[in-house]
Structures are given as C-alpha cells and as structure tokens.
Design a protein around this motif. Structure first.
Motif: not given
Length: 120
Positions: A9, A36, A38-39, A45, A90, A92, A94-95, A113, A115
């Motif tokens: 990220g 994948w 994202r939150q 999420r 976009d 967020a 991401y996990y 995660g 960023q």
C-alpha cells in the motif's frame, strides 16, 4: 498457525497504480480460494476480489471491475492485487483472507492490512 501479511500500500495520485501482496506465512490456505477486502473509515469491510486456488478469478466488485486484477502464486503462498486507474474512493485499508462469498466478510482473524490512500 494463521499468519497473513499484507503489503504494497501507499499514497498515490488518482489515476495511479499499486500492487498489493498478501503472503500466507502460516501456509494455512494453500488450497483455498482467497480474497481481497477493504475497509474505509466509518464503513463496513467489503469484498473487493477473489481468486480460486487454481488462479482463476472468482469475483470482482462492480466498483473495481476493469481496473483491478487479482492473481496468486501458490509456490510463494502469495496473492496479489494489481490496482490501476485508482480513484479517491479506493482509499481504504486492504486485507486478504479466505474467500467464501461476496457477502461473507467476517472472520476470526485478520492481518494488519495495508493502507491505500488515493489523492485527488
């Protein structure tokens, strides 16, 4: 032991690209579909993309279709998310995690995660 580590990220301008990586150091999900998620701040999420253990993409959220590409390298226990034409929305954390369905976003564990921040 589950040990998922996301990376890649950063801060990018709108229209830019990033490539996220997620490595399963615990080698727990070698034969599992992975996704994948994202939150964003103040939001729940959400599912972004998913890939079958064979490498075949299973799902893309409508908001990322045509811009994001998911892939995996099973020899490296790593899943990737190539993100192009990034937009401010976009932004967020991401996990990655196992994949069940687009609406299934609750798990007992999550990595730290990575960023992603997209500036306009």
């Amino acid at each position: 032991q589950v040990h998922l580590v996301e990376s890649g990220g950063g801060l990018v301008q709108a229209g830019g690209s990033l490539r996220l990586s997620c490595t399963d150091f615990g080698r727990t999900f070698t034969n599992a579909a992975m996704g994948w998620f994202r939150q964003a701040p103040g939001k729940e999420r959400e599912s972004v993309a998913a890939v079958h253990w064979s490498g075949r993409p299973l799902y893309y959220a409508d908001s990322v279709k045509g811009r994001f590409t998911i892939s995996r390298d099973n020899a490296r226990n790593t899943v990737y998310l190539q993100m192009n034409s990034l937009k401010p929305e976009d932004t967020a954390v991401y996990y990655c995690n196992t994949w069940l369905s687009p609406s299934s976003t609750r798990r007992d564990f999550w990595g730290q995660g990575t960023q992603v921040t997209v500036s306009s």
